[in-house]
Design a protein around this motif. Structure first.
Motif, mmCIF file in Angstrom:
data_model
loop_
_atom_site.group_PDB
_atom_site.id
_atom_site.type_symbol
_atom_site.label_atom_id
_atom_site.label_comp_id
_atom_site.label_asym_id
_atom_site.label_seq_id
_atom_site.Cartn_x
_atom_site.Cartn_y
_atom_site.Cartn_z
ATOM 1 N N UNK A 37 99.396 30.217 -1.785
ATOM 2 C CA UNK A 37 99.370 28.769 -2.021
ATOM 3 C C UNK A 37 98.136 28.132 -1.385
ATOM 4 N N UNK A 38 97.853 28.504 -0.137
ATOM 5 C CA UNK A 38 96.697 27.928 0.568
ATOM 6 C C UNK A 38 95.391 28.312 -0.117
ATOM 7 N N UNK A 39 95.271 29.618 -0.482
ATOM 8 C CA UNK A 39 94.004 30.080 -1.039
ATOM 9 C C UNK A 39 93.731 29.502 -2.420
ATOM 10 N N UNK A 40 94.776 29.421 -3.254
ATOM 11 C CA UNK A 40 94.567 28.947 -4.624
ATOM 12 C C UNK A 40 94.660 27.426 -4.736
ATOM 13 N N UNK A 41 95.304 26.794 -3.758
ATOM 14 C CA UNK A 41 95.478 25.348 -3.832
ATOM 15 C C UNK A 41 96.585 24.941 -4.779
ATOM 16 N N UNK A 42 97.408 25.891 -5.190
ATOM 17 C CA UNK A 42 98.500 25.612 -6.117
ATOM 18 C C UNK A 42 99.836 26.042 -5.556
ATOM 19 N N UNK A 43 100.862 25.975 -6.378
ATOM 20 C CA UNK A 43 102.210 26.363 -5.959
ATOM 21 C C UNK A 43 102.340 27.869 -5.815
ATOM 22 N N UNK A 44 101.475 28.622 -6.441
ATOM 23 C CA UNK A 44 101.548 30.084 -6.394
ATOM 24 C C UNK A 44 100.176 30.676 -6.715
ATOM 25 N N UNK A 45 100.064 31.964 -6.480
ATOM 26 C CA UNK A 45 98.888 32.717 -6.903
ATOM 27 C C UNK A 45 99.312 33.687 -7.989
ATOM 28 N N UNK A 46 98.393 34.061 -8.860
ATOM 29 C CA UNK A 46 98.674 35.079 -9.875
ATOM 30 C C UNK A 46 97.543 36.097 -9.799
ATOM 31 N N UNK A 47 97.909 37.340 -9.511
ATOM 32 C CA UNK A 47 96.918 38.406 -9.441
ATOM 33 C C UNK A 47 97.369 39.592 -10.286
ATOM 34 N N UNK A 48 96.395 40.398 -10.682
ATOM 35 C CA UNK A 48 96.660 41.614 -11.434
ATOM 36 C C UNK A 48 96.201 42.800 -10.606
ATOM 37 N N UNK A 49 97.161 43.649 -10.241
ATOM 38 C CA UNK A 49 96.882 44.849 -9.463
ATOM 39 C C UNK A 49 96.334 45.921 -10.399
ATOM 40 N N UNK A 50 95.143 46.441 -10.075
ATOM 41 C CA UNK A 50 94.502 47.475 -10.886
ATOM 42 C C UNK A 50 93.862 48.514 -9.962
ATOM 43 N N UNK A 51 93.575 49.708 -10.470
ATOM 44 C CA UNK A 51 92.814 50.676 -9.667
ATOM 45 C C UNK A 51 91.416 50.138 -9.389
ATOM 46 N N UNK A 52 90.981 50.267 -8.141
ATOM 47 C CA UNK A 52 89.654 49.801 -7.748
ATOM 48 C C UNK A 52 88.566 50.405 -8.642
ATOM 49 N N UNK A 53 88.765 51.651 -9.047
ATOM 50 C CA UNK A 53 87.763 52.354 -9.858
ATOM 51 C C UNK A 53 87.612 51.771 -11.260
ATOM 52 N N UNK A 54 88.558 50.938 -11.706
ATOM 53 C CA UNK A 54 88.492 50.358 -13.052
ATOM 54 C C UNK A 54 87.720 49.036 -13.098
ATOM 55 N N UNK A 55 87.295 48.552 -11.929
ATOM 56 C CA UNK A 55 86.632 47.243 -11.815
ATOM 57 C C UNK A 55 85.143 47.425 -11.566
ATOM 58 N N UNK A 56 84.324 46.720 -12.346
ATOM 59 C CA UNK A 56 82.875 46.783 -12.144
ATOM 60 C C UNK A 56 82.256 45.399 -12.322
ATOM 61 N N UNK A 57 81.473 44.976 -11.336
ATOM 62 C CA UNK A 57 80.712 43.733 -11.477
ATOM 63 C C UNK A 57 79.487 44.063 -12.320
ATOM 64 N N UNK A 58 79.349 43.351 -13.426
ATOM 65 C CA UNK A 58 78.262 43.625 -14.371
ATOM 66 C C UNK A 58 77.104 42.641 -14.245
ATOM 67 N N UNK A 59 77.325 41.548 -13.529
ATOM 68 C CA UNK A 59 76.282 40.536 -13.351
ATOM 69 C C UNK A 59 76.561 39.751 -12.075
ATOM 70 N N UNK A 60 75.523 39.493 -11.304
ATOM 71 C CA UNK A 60 75.631 38.581 -10.168
ATOM 72 C C UNK A 60 76.216 39.142 -8.895
ATOM 73 N N UNK A 61 76.141 40.442 -8.691
ATOM 74 C CA UNK A 61 76.700 41.062 -7.484
ATOM 75 C C UNK A 61 76.174 40.398 -6.208
ATOM 76 N N UNK A 62 74.936 39.919 -6.265
ATOM 77 C CA UNK A 62 74.330 39.294 -5.086
ATOM 78 C C UNK A 62 74.977 37.954 -4.733
#
Length: 144
Positions: A37-62
């Motif tokens: 609630x604090x981090x999102x500023x809303x009544x709840x947060x919604x996240x999707x749990x995935x394997x770390x290896x399936x995620x890639x930043x393709x632009x703007x890593x810096x």
């Protein structure tokens, strides 16, 4: 499987999630804990749990910044966000293992449709005006 794209609010950071089987490799959850609630500023947060290896930043890593803090139970939670717009991207902690939790709203519309929520956590902390989402599992606490 079509890659699941997403990014931050201002568009400087883009990412791709690549899963062979979203039904078995991803779990989207609604969380009513105080930290979400604090981090999102809303009544709840919604996240999707995935394997770390399936995620890639393709632009703007810096532009990726990390905030680290105790989640209230003695575990350090790492939250990555855009240093320009402040838009959240993902979070992980010691209990996540080889997984990360991507903030659901950062995925493009067609991507979110492939990983819809399966459950709600910390339902005992749900605000009284917020109804439970029918068809999802309900846990009063994480270890229920």
């Amino acid at each position: 499987m079509t890659p699941l794209p997403g990014g931050c609010y201002c568009g400087l950071i883009k990412y791709t999630i690549t899963l062979d089987d979203p039904d078995s490799q991803a779990r989207t959850s609604i969380c009513h804990c105080g930290n979400c609630k604090k981090f999102t500023g809303g009544e709840h947060g919604i996240t999707t749990k995935i394997p770390k290896s399936s995620f890639e930043i393709t632009k703007g890593k810096e532009h990726v910044k990390v905030h680290e803090a105790d989640n209230g139970s003695g575990v350090v939670l790492h939250r990555e966000f855009c240093g320009t717009c402040g838009g959240s991207l993902l979070e992980y902690g010691a209990n996540a293992g080889d997984n990360i939790y991507v903030f659901y709203g950062t995925m493009e519309d067609h991507a979110r449709g492939q990983v819809e929520p399966k459950g709600e956590f910390f339902c005992k902390l749900r605000d009284p005006w917020m109804p439970q989402v029918e068809g999802l599992f309900q846990k009063q606490e994480v270890k229920q």
